[in-house]
Design a protein around this motif. Sequence first.
Motif, PDB file in Angstrom:
ATOM      1  N   ALA A   2       0.882  -1.351  -0.043  1.00  0.00           N
ATOM      2  CA  ALA A   2       0.029  -0.002  -0.082  1.00  0.00           C
ATOM      3  C   ALA A   2       0.750   1.284  -0.145  1.00  0.00           C
ATOM      4  O   ALA A   2       0.743   2.314  -0.752  1.00  0.00           O
ATOM      5  CB  ALA A   2      -1.001   0.087   1.293  1.00  0.00           C
ATOM      6  N   ILE A   3       2.052   1.163   0.711  1.00  0.00           N
ATOM      7  CA  ILE A   3       2.699   2.496   0.866  1.00  0.00           C
ATOM      8  C   ILE A   3       3.665   2.695  -0.514  1.00  0.00           C
ATOM      9  O   ILE A   3       3.780   3.703  -0.958  1.00  0.00           O
ATOM     10  CB  ILE A   3       3.888   2.215   1.824  1.00  0.00           C
ATOM     11  N   SER A   4       4.047   1.565  -1.203  1.00  0.00           N
ATOM     12  CA  SER A   4       4.591   1.474  -2.474  1.00  0.00           C
ATOM     13  C   SER A   4       3.493   2.032  -3.489  1.00  0.00           C
ATOM     14  O   SER A   4       3.989   3.053  -4.574  1.00  0.00           O
ATOM     15  CB  SER A   4       4.915   0.120  -2.749  1.00  0.00           C
ATOM     16  N   ALA A   5       2.147   1.568  -3.264  1.00  0.00           N
ATOM     17  CA  ALA A   5       0.999   2.052  -4.385  1.00  0.00           C
ATOM     18  C   ALA A   5       0.837   3.715  -4.150  1.00  0.00           C
ATOM     19  O   ALA A   5       0.790   4.319  -5.116  1.00  0.00           O
ATOM     20  CB  ALA A   5       0.087   1.447  -4.149  1.00  0.00           C
ATOM     21  N   ILE A   6       1.077   4.184  -2.979  1.00  0.00           N
ATOM     22  CA  ILE A   6       0.887   5.614  -2.818  1.00  0.00           C
ATOM     23  C   ILE A   6       1.923   6.288  -3.402  1.00  0.00           C
ATOM     24  O   ILE A   6       1.968   7.543  -4.020  1.00  0.00           O
ATOM     25  CB  ILE A   6       0.537   5.750  -1.174  1.00  0.00           C
ATOM     26  N   GLY A   7       3.183   5.909  -3.086  1.00  0.00           N
ATOM     27  CA  GLY A   7       4.545   6.432  -3.545  1.00  0.00           C
ATOM     28  C   GLY A   7       4.644   6.420  -4.913  1.00  0.00           C
ATOM     29  O   GLY A   7       4.734   7.560  -5.782  1.00  0.00           O
ATOM     30  N   MET A   8       4.086   5.653  -5.700  1.00  0.00           N
ATOM     31  CA  MET A   8       4.015   5.522  -7.026  1.00  0.00           C
ATOM     32  C   MET A   8       2.783   6.465  -7.658  1.00  0.00           C
ATOM     33  O   MET A   8       3.059   6.945  -8.807  1.00  0.00           O
ATOM     34  CB  MET A   8       3.682   3.908  -7.699  1.00  0.00           C
ATOM     35  N   PHE A   9       1.723   6.465  -7.028  1.00  0.00           N
ATOM     36  CA  PHE A   9       0.885   7.313  -7.380  1.00  0.00           C
ATOM     37  C   PHE A   9       1.273   8.823  -7.352  1.00  0.00           C
ATOM     38  O   PHE A   9       1.079   9.804  -8.220  1.00  0.00           O
ATOM     39  CB  PHE A   9      -0.249   7.364  -6.503  1.00  0.00           C
ATOM     40  N   GLY A  10       2.117   9.317  -6.308  1.00  0.00           N
ATOM     41  CA  GLY A  10       2.798  10.359  -6.203  1.00  0.00           C
ATOM     42  C   GLY A  10       3.839  10.673  -7.408  1.00  0.00           C
ATOM     43  O   GLY A  10       3.928  11.845  -7.858  1.00  0.00           O
ATOM     44  N   CYS A  11       4.521   9.774  -7.869  1.00  0.00           N
ATOM     45  CA  CYS A  11       5.599   9.691  -8.981  1.00  0.00           C
ATOM     46  C   CYS A  11       4.728   9.904 -10.305  1.00  0.00           C
ATOM     47  O   CYS A  11       5.009  10.696 -11.027  1.00  0.00           O
ATOM     48  CB  CYS A  11       6.166   8.601  -8.970  1.00  0.00           C
ATOM     49  N   ALA A  12       3.655   9.266 -10.286  1.00  0.00           N
ATOM     50  CA  ALA A  12       2.769   9.180 -11.754  1.00  0.00           C
ATOM     51  C   ALA A  12       2.290  10.620 -11.610  1.00  0.00           C
ATOM     52  O   ALA A  12       2.205  11.386 -12.902  1.00  0.00           O
ATOM     53  CB  ALA A  12       1.595   8.501 -11.779  1.00  0.00           C
ATOM     54  N   PHE A  13       1.652  11.297 -10.675  1.00  0.00           N
ATOM     55  CA  PHE A  13       1.062  12.759 -10.701  1.00  0.00           C
ATOM     56  C   PHE A  13       2.263  13.503 -11.060  1.00  0.00           C
ATOM     57  O   PHE A  13       1.866  14.514 -11.688  1.00  0.00           O
ATOM     58  CB  PHE A  13       0.362  12.814  -9.290  1.00  0.00           C
ATOM     59  N   LEU A  14       3.469  13.621 -10.420  1.00  0.00           N
ATOM     60  CA  LEU A  14       4.307  14.579 -10.609  1.00  0.00           C
ATOM     61  C   LEU A  14       4.736  14.512 -12.184  1.00  0.00           C
ATOM     62  O   LEU A  14       4.982  15.540 -12.868  1.00  0.00           O
ATOM     63  CB  LEU A  14       5.551  14.144  -9.787  1.00  0.00           C
ATOM     64  N   ASN A  15       4.929  13.078 -12.825  1.00  0.00           N
ATOM     65  CA  ASN A  15       5.117  13.316 -14.131  1.00  0.00           C
ATOM     66  C   ASN A  15       4.092  13.829 -14.886  1.00  0.00           C
ATOM     67  O   ASN A  15       4.399  14.504 -16.210  1.00  0.00           O
ATOM     68  CB  ASN A  15       5.492  11.578 -14.407  1.00  0.00           C
ATOM     69  N   LEU A  16       2.809  13.591 -14.611  1.00  0.00           N
ATOM     70  CA  LEU A  16       1.757  14.056 -15.425  1.00  0.00           C
ATOM     71  C   LEU A  16       1.825  15.703 -15.442  1.00  0.00           C
ATOM     72  O   LEU A  16       1.461  16.327 -16.263  1.00  0.00           O
ATOM     73  CB  LEU A  16       0.377  13.874 -14.797  1.00  0.00           C
ATOM     74  N   MET A  17       2.166  16.314 -14.261  1.00  0.00           N
ATOM     75  CA  MET A  17       2.136  17.392 -13.795  1.00  0.00           C
ATOM     76  C   MET A  17       3.529  18.223 -14.990  1.00  0.00           C
ATOM     77  O   MET A  17       3.211  19.276 -15.565  1.00  0.00           O
ATOM     78  CB  MET A  17       2.284  18.203 -12.634  1.00  0.00           C
TER      79      MET A  17
END
Length: 66
Positions: A2-17
């Motif tokens: 779950a922590i890894s999934a949250i971290g990957m969501f943050g990375c994906a959001f940063l890349n999208l921005m």
Amino acid sequence: MAISAIGMFGCAFLNLMIWAFVTDIIDYHESLTGLREDGTIYSVYSFSRKVGQAVAGGVGVEPSVF
């Protein structure tokens, strides 16, 4: 996991921005100059990203002791 999934969501959001800002910069440049230079702006972004990755990789390497 779950922590890894949250971290990957943050990375994906940063890349999208970041990619959203690149397209905004292309549009802003066109409004200032009247020229649409997609390739130039994208290539400068790509080159600066590669230089940054090379510098970051070089900083992380420890010097070898002989």
